[in-house]
Design a protein around this motif. Structure first.
Motif, PDB file in Angstrom:
ATOM      1  N   ASN A 158      49.616  48.544  79.831  1.00 14.26           N
ATOM      2  CA  ASN A 158      48.605  48.783  78.809  1.00 14.26           C
ATOM      3  C   ASN A 158      49.246  48.988  77.442  1.00 14.26           C
ATOM      4  N   SER A 159      48.603  48.421  76.410  1.00 18.50           N
ATOM      5  CA  SER A 159      49.117  48.590  75.050  1.00 18.50           C
ATOM      6  C   SER A 159      48.065  49.166  74.102  1.00 18.50           C
ATOM      7  N   GLY A 160      46.887  49.500  74.635  1.00 17.95           N
ATOM      8  CA  GLY A 160      45.835  50.056  73.792  1.00 17.95           C
ATOM      9  C   GLY A 160      46.168  51.470  73.344  1.00 17.95           C
ATOM     10  N   PHE A 161      45.835  51.797  72.115  1.00 20.03           N
ATOM     11  CA  PHE A 161      46.187  53.107  71.564  1.00 20.03           C
ATOM     12  C   PHE A 161      45.508  54.241  72.317  1.00 20.03           C
ATOM     13  N   TYR A 162      44.193  54.178  72.474  1.00 18.91           N
ATOM     14  CA  TYR A 162      43.466  55.276  73.106  1.00 18.91           C
ATOM     15  C   TYR A 162      43.839  55.412  74.582  1.00 18.91           C
ATOM     16  N   GLU A 163      43.977  54.278  75.259  1.00 22.23           N
ATOM     17  CA  GLU A 163      44.373  54.322  76.663  1.00 22.23           C
ATOM     18  C   GLU A 163      45.764  54.943  76.812  1.00 22.23           C
ATOM     19  N   SER A 164      46.669  54.568  75.907  1.00 22.97           N
ATOM     20  CA  SER A 164      48.026  55.110  75.964  1.00 22.97           C
ATOM     21  C   SER A 164      48.033  56.618  75.740  1.00 22.97           C
ATOM     22  N   MET A 165      47.179  57.088  74.836  1.00 24.01           N
ATOM     23  CA  MET A 165      47.087  58.528  74.594  1.00 24.01           C
ATOM     24  C   MET A 165      46.587  59.255  75.837  1.00 24.01           C
ATOM     25  N   LEU A 166      45.567  58.687  76.495  1.00 19.76           N
ATOM     26  CA  LEU A 166      45.035  59.308  77.706  1.00 19.76           C
ATOM     27  C   LEU A 166      46.088  59.332  78.805  1.00 19.76           C
ATOM     28  N   ILE A 167      46.781  58.223  78.992  1.00 20.22           N
ATOM     29  CA  ILE A 167      47.809  58.160  80.030  1.00 20.22           C
ATOM     30  C   ILE A 167      48.899  59.197  79.771  1.00 20.22           C
ATOM     31  N   ALA A 168      49.311  59.334  78.517  1.00 18.99           N
ATOM     32  CA  ALA A 168      50.344  60.319  78.180  1.00 18.99           C
ATOM     33  C   ALA A 168      49.875  61.740  78.498  1.00 18.99           C
ATOM     34  N   MET A 169      48.620  62.038  78.207  1.00 13.11           N
ATOM     35  CA  MET A 169      48.079  63.366  78.510  1.00 13.11           C
ATOM     36  C   MET A 169      48.045  63.615  80.014  1.00 13.11           C
ATOM     37  N   LEU A 170      47.624  62.604  80.768  1.00 10.67           N
ATOM     38  CA  LEU A 170      47.563  62.756  82.219  1.00 10.67           C
ATOM     39  C   LEU A 170      48.955  62.929  82.814  1.00 10.67           C
ATOM     40  N   LYS A 171      49.935  62.217  82.270  1.00  5.90           N
ATOM     41  CA  LYS A 171      51.304  62.349  82.769  1.00  5.90           C
ATOM     42  C   LYS A 171      51.817  63.775  82.585  1.00  5.90           C
ATOM     43  N   LYS A 172      51.473  64.403  81.482  1.00  9.96           N
ATOM     44  CA  LYS A 172      51.894  65.789  81.260  1.00  9.96           C
ATOM     45  C   LYS A 172      51.274  66.715  82.299  1.00  9.96           C
ATOM     46  N   GLU A 173      49.998  66.495  82.600  1.00 13.61           N
ATOM     47  CA  GLU A 173      49.324  67.338  83.594  1.00 13.61           C
ATOM     48  C   GLU A 173      49.943  67.156  84.975  1.00 13.61           C
ATOM     49  N   VAL A 174      50.192  65.907  85.346  1.00 14.84           N
ATOM     50  CA  VAL A 174      50.765  65.646  86.665  1.00 14.84           C
ATOM     51  C   VAL A 174      52.193  66.178  86.745  1.00 14.84           C
ATOM     52  N   ALA A 175      52.970  66.026  85.674  1.00 15.41           N
ATOM     53  CA  ALA A 175      54.346  66.538  85.667  1.00 15.41           C
ATOM     54  C   ALA A 175      54.356  68.050  85.867  1.00 15.41           C
ATOM     55  N   ALA A 176      53.405  68.736  85.262  1.00 16.42           N
ATOM     56  CA  ALA A 176      53.325  70.188  85.428  1.00 16.42           C
ATOM     57  C   ALA A 176      53.021  70.543  86.879  1.00 16.42           C
ATOM     58  N   LEU A 177      52.170  69.759  87.522  1.00 13.99           N
ATOM     59  CA  LEU A 177      51.832  70.021  88.919  1.00 13.99           C
ATOM     60  C   LEU A 177      53.005  69.707  89.838  1.00 13.99           C
ATOM     61  N   GLU A 178      53.747  68.662  89.509  1.00 11.15           N
ATOM     62  CA  GLU A 178      54.949  68.365  90.292  1.00 11.15           C
ATOM     63  C   GLU A 178      55.922  69.535  90.213  1.00 11.15           C
TER      64      GLU A 178
END
Length: 208
Positions: free
Chosen positions: A184-204
């Motif tokens: 994905n190269s869309g700006f808004y999608e990339s922002m959402l993915i980055a936010m989700l990655k932070k949440e999942v990393a914290a859970l890991e």
């Protein structure tokens, strides 16, 4: 945080379920039919013609084209999905049902996500079934469907699948998000993915 995470679904050890699947288009015809021209979805990664939006679709023409195409090639999951799409858009969810189920049974990635969404909301004559929706979302994510990769992760983090027999593995969620990020190269999608990655990393981190 940990308590809410454990309630999200069937939590498994990190890495125990991470799996990606490859969709094989060689098992059915890739010939462009009138149904494809009339009813392809623009977000379907395995469509063979440009997408047609609901607003631009000629329902009568698309229905006739897709009914004929499915009659000629009933084992083609792309055509079954597209006929179900036409029926659904034209307010005939009951007629869409067997074609939706056929496309799901064939594991057609676009159908997995779309029908997961219909069951998640209980719309277009699909019964509301959040647990089935979770399984379908996850399966579509395993096949690399971007909406499934992001949507399944978001809903899992929100606890939408609490009490469901839906596998939720933090490592698998990260695999989904990293694949989504690459495709994905869309700006808004990339922002959402980055936010989700932070949440999942914290859970890991909590699970270590």
């Amino acid at each position: 945080m940990r308590a809410s995470w454990l309630a999200c679904g069937m939590l498994v050890a990190a890495g125990a379920s991470a799996e990606t699947l490859e969709w094989d288009t060689s098992t059915y015809s890739q010939e462009v039919t009138p149904c494809d021209i009339e009813a392809s979805h623009g977000d379907d990664p395995y469509s063979v013609a440009p997408g047609v939006s609901q607003q631009d679709m000629d329902f009568a023409g698309a229905m006739a084209a897709c009914e004929a195409a499915v009659e000629d090639d009933p084992g083609n999951p792309r055509l079954r999905y597209q006929l179900a799409r036409v029926y659904g858009y034209s307010g005939q969810g009951e007629k869409a049902y067997p074609h939706r189920e056929a496309a799901i049974a064939a594991d057609y990635p676009q159908a997995l996500f779309v029908n997961g969404y219909l069951h998640f909301l209980g719309i277009n004559k699909a019964r509301k079934d959040v647990c089935r929706a979770g399984s379908l979302f996850r399966r579509s994510a395993q096949y690399g469907r971007l909406a499934g990769q992001v949507g399944f992760t978001r809903y899992a983090l929100d606890g939408a699948f609490a009490g469901c027999d839906v596998t939720i593995d933090p490592e698998e969620l990260m695999v989904f998000l990293e694949a989504a990020e690459e495709s994905n190269s869309g700006f808004y999608e990339s922002m959402l993915i980055a936010m989700l990655k932070k949440e999942v990393a914290a859970l890991e981190g909590e699970k270590k």
